[in-house]
Motif scaffolding. Structure first.
Motif, PDB file in Angstrom:
ATOM      1  N   THR A  78      21.829  47.658  31.775  1.00 29.39           N
ATOM      2  CA  THR A  78      22.072  48.912  31.062  1.00 29.39           C
ATOM      3  C   THR A  78      23.268  49.665  31.605  1.00 29.39           C
ATOM      4  N   ALA A  79      23.431  49.689  32.946  1.00 32.37           N
ATOM      5  CA  ALA A  79      24.501  50.448  33.591  1.00 32.37           C
ATOM      6  C   ALA A  79      24.797  49.802  34.941  1.00 32.37           C
ATOM      7  N   ALA A  80      26.008  50.045  35.443  1.00 31.33           N
ATOM      8  CA  ALA A  80      26.391  49.463  36.732  1.00 31.33           C
ATOM      9  C   ALA A  80      27.237  50.440  37.524  1.00 31.33           C
ATOM     10  N   SER A  81      27.104  50.330  38.845  1.00 28.03           N
ATOM     11  CA  SER A  81      27.870  51.147  39.775  1.00 28.03           C
ATOM     12  C   SER A  81      28.500  50.228  40.813  1.00 28.03           C
ATOM     13  N   GLY A  82      29.810  50.338  40.992  1.00 24.18           N
ATOM     14  CA  GLY A  82      30.494  49.487  41.947  1.00 24.18           C
ATOM     15  C   GLY A  82      31.408  50.268  42.870  1.00 24.18           C
ATOM     16  N   ALA A  83      31.211  50.116  44.175  1.00 26.75           N
ATOM     17  CA  ALA A  83      32.110  50.702  45.177  1.00 26.75           C
ATOM     18  C   ALA A  83      32.925  49.550  45.751  1.00 26.75           C
ATOM     19  N   THR A  84      34.090  49.346  45.189  1.00 25.48           N
ATOM     20  CA  THR A  84      34.895  48.189  45.557  1.00 25.48           C
ATOM     21  C   THR A  84      36.342  48.477  45.192  1.00 25.48           C
ATOM     22  N   ASN A  85      37.226  47.531  45.451  1.00 20.87           N
ATOM     23  CA  ASN A  85      38.607  47.726  45.036  1.00 20.87           C
ATOM     24  C   ASN A  85      39.080  46.609  44.116  1.00 20.87           C
ATOM     25  N   PHE A  86      38.112  45.837  43.584  1.00 19.59           N
ATOM     26  CA  PHE A  86      38.504  44.755  42.695  1.00 19.59           C
ATOM     27  C   PHE A  86      37.332  44.337  41.805  1.00 19.59           C
ATOM     28  N   LEU A  87      37.671  43.712  40.696  1.00 17.93           N
ATOM     29  CA  LEU A  87      36.719  43.002  39.845  1.00 17.93           C
ATOM     30  C   LEU A  87      37.235  41.580  39.746  1.00 17.93           C
ATOM     31  N   ALA A  88      36.639  40.678  40.512  1.00 21.77           N
ATOM     32  CA  ALA A  88      37.121  39.294  40.598  1.00 21.77           C
ATOM     33  C   ALA A  88      36.551  38.468  39.462  1.00 21.77           C
ATOM     34  N   SER A  89      36.929  38.814  38.246  1.00 19.23           N
ATOM     35  CA  SER A  89      36.347  38.189  37.069  1.00 19.23           C
ATOM     36  C   SER A  89      37.384  38.082  35.964  1.00 19.23           C
ATOM     37  N   GLN A  90      37.295  37.028  35.198  1.00 24.05           N
ATOM     38  CA  GLN A  90      38.155  36.894  34.037  1.00 24.05           C
ATOM     39  C   GLN A  90      37.742  37.870  32.936  1.00 24.05           C
ATOM     40  N   LYS A  91      36.634  38.571  33.142  1.00 28.29           N
ATOM     41  CA  LYS A  91      36.177  39.590  32.198  1.00 28.29           C
ATOM     42  C   LYS A  91      36.746  40.974  32.531  1.00 28.29           C
ATOM     43  N   TRP A  92      37.709  41.036  33.444  1.00 28.39           N
ATOM     44  CA  TRP A  92      38.221  42.342  33.879  1.00 28.39           C
ATOM     45  C   TRP A  92      38.797  43.146  32.716  1.00 28.39           C
ATOM     46  N   ALA A  93      39.330  42.473  31.702  1.00 34.45           N
ATOM     47  CA  ALA A  93      39.988  43.176  30.602  1.00 34.45           C
ATOM     48  C   ALA A  93      39.042  43.553  29.470  1.00 34.45           C
ATOM     49  N   VAL A  94      37.756  43.181  29.586  1.00 32.13           N
ATOM     50  CA  VAL A  94      36.799  43.518  28.536  1.00 32.13           C
ATOM     51  C   VAL A  94      36.632  45.032  28.439  1.00 32.13           C
ATOM     52  N   ALA A  95      36.732  45.560  27.242  1.00 32.68           N
ATOM     53  CA  ALA A  95      36.587  47.015  27.031  1.00 32.68           C
ATOM     54  C   ALA A  95      35.108  47.367  27.023  1.00 32.68           C
ATOM     55  N   CYS A  96      34.549  47.543  28.200  1.00 31.29           N
ATOM     56  CA  CYS A  96      33.111  47.757  28.357  1.00 31.29           C
ATOM     57  C   CYS A  96      32.679  49.107  27.780  1.00 31.29           C
ATOM     58  N   GLN A  97      31.550  49.116  27.070  1.00 29.87           N
ATOM     59  CA  GLN A  97      31.043  50.345  26.470  1.00 29.87           C
ATOM     60  C   GLN A  97      29.832  50.913  27.201  1.00 29.87           C
ATOM     61  N   GLN A  98      29.173  50.101  28.021  1.00 30.92           N
ATOM     62  CA  GLN A  98      28.015  50.587  28.756  1.00 30.92           C
ATOM     63  C   GLN A  98      28.464  51.491  29.909  1.00 30.92           C
ATOM     64  N   PRO A  99      27.571  52.380  30.356  1.00 28.08           N
ATOM     65  CA  PRO A  99      27.923  53.293  31.457  1.00 28.08           C
ATOM     66  C   PRO A  99      28.303  52.548  32.734  1.00 28.08           C
ATOM     67  N   GLN A 100      29.387  52.976  33.355  1.00 25.86           N
ATOM     68  CA  GLN A 100      29.800  52.365  34.614  1.00 25.86           C
ATOM     69  C   GLN A 100      30.400  53.430  35.526  1.00 25.86           C
ATOM     70  N   LEU A 101      30.009  53.344  36.793  1.00 23.41           N
ATOM     71  CA  LEU A 101      30.536  54.230  37.829  1.00 23.41           C
ATOM     72  C   LEU A 101      31.432  53.396  38.721  1.00 23.41           C
ATOM     73  N   LEU A 102      32.703  53.758  38.804  1.00 26.07           N
ATOM     74  CA  LEU A 102      33.691  53.021  39.582  1.00 26.07           C
ATOM     75  C   LEU A 102      34.119  53.875  40.768  1.00 26.07           C
ATOM     76  N   VAL A 103      33.887  53.377  41.970  1.00 22.29           N
ATOM     77  CA  VAL A 103      34.221  54.124  43.185  1.00 22.29           C
ATOM     78  C   VAL A 103      35.229  53.326  43.980  1.00 22.29           C
ATOM     79  N   GLN A 104      36.399  53.910  44.203  1.00 25.30           N
ATOM     80  CA  GLN A 104      37.461  53.254  44.954  1.00 25.30           C
ATOM     81  C   GLN A 104      38.027  54.225  45.984  1.00 25.30           C
ATOM     82  N   THR A 105      38.875  53.727  46.862  1.00 22.78           N
ATOM     83  CA  THR A 105      39.539  54.595  47.833  1.00 22.78           C
ATOM     84  C   THR A 105      40.978  54.825  47.404  1.00 22.78           C
ATOM     85  N   ALA A 106      41.538  55.927  47.876  1.00 22.72           N
ATOM     86  CA  ALA A 106      42.915  56.262  47.509  1.00 22.72           C
ATOM     87  C   ALA A 106      43.898  55.206  48.001  1.00 22.72           C
TER      88      ALA A 106
END
Length: 230
Positions: free
Chosen positions: A143-171
């Protein structure tokens, strides 16, 4: 959806849940609760998410590090081992999720009876964060995902996701900015000055999942360094 893993693959996991009283192996509280799978987070994070009213399944994978991507297609092409590790961990996580929801699975039957199957979140750090964002794009169960990372190591990175997602990265490593730009709605990008502690990240994720499961907009506790798409 990712291909199935061999069913004999071992995927050790720990569970945390709202209980009738404090202590190990105590009965689960009455009612039904969202399910959150945590990836590469400490035990305290699982306990915190359970205290917020969730059933939590905790998995650990070998950690992976990667530099911040600047050109995703070329960056991914140069890192086949990272892609393979991400895919393997995604398959294992999906297998565990399917088993948790299966009424024929004896080991998880007690938990399965209390899981709200339409409220499933995945929360992870580092490689775990990449896997969480991967499965949000690949599995209809999430249903939803939360990721604290600096990458998405997936060929699906360009998918225009519609489900809720929390993206946490560092400056210093803003690798999730391209992922946020591809999101259509209900995406939240937090660029922290420094790496969040596991407790702070778990608290942030607990609030995010509660809002997402209630189909409400997420109101972050911080006002700076946030971008959102509602």
């Amino acid at each position: 959806m990712l291909p199935q893993l061999e069913r004999r693959v071992r995927c050790p996991w720990h569970a945390y849940y709202p209980a009738q009283k404090a202590g190990r192996q105590t009965p689960i509280a009455g009612g039904h609760f969202p399910l959150i799978i945590t990836l590469n987070l400490p035990a305290a994070s699982g306990a915190l998410l359970a205290a917020a009213g969730n059933i939590v399944c905790q998995l650990q994978f070998p950690p992976q590090t990667a530099t911040t991507p600047t050109d995703y297609p070329h960056w991914l092409a140069a890192r086949p081992q990272l892609i393979a590790a991400n895919k393997q961990a995604s398959k294992q996580t999906l297998l565990v999720l399917e088993q948790l929801l299966s009424p024929r699975q004896v080991n998880s039957a007690t938990l399965q009876a209390h899981i709200l199957a339409h409220q499933i979140g995945i929360c992870g750090s580092g490689l775990g964060g990449s896997v969480a964002l991967e499965l949000l794009r690949r599995s209809h169960l999430v249903t939803a995902a939360s990721g604290a990372t600096n990458f998405l190591a997936s060929q699906k990175w360009a998918v225009a996701c519609q489900q809720p997602q929390l993206l946490v990265q560092t400056a210093a490593n803003p690798g999730l900015t391209p992922i946020f730009k591809r999101a259509r709605k209900r995406a939240y990008l937090y660029t922290a000055p420094h790496l969040l502690t596991a407790t702070a990240y778990a608290q942030l994720s607990a609030a995010f999942f509660a809002a997402s499961f209630a189909q409400q907009s997420f109101q972050p506790p911080m006002t700076q360094n946030w971008l959102s798409k509602s």
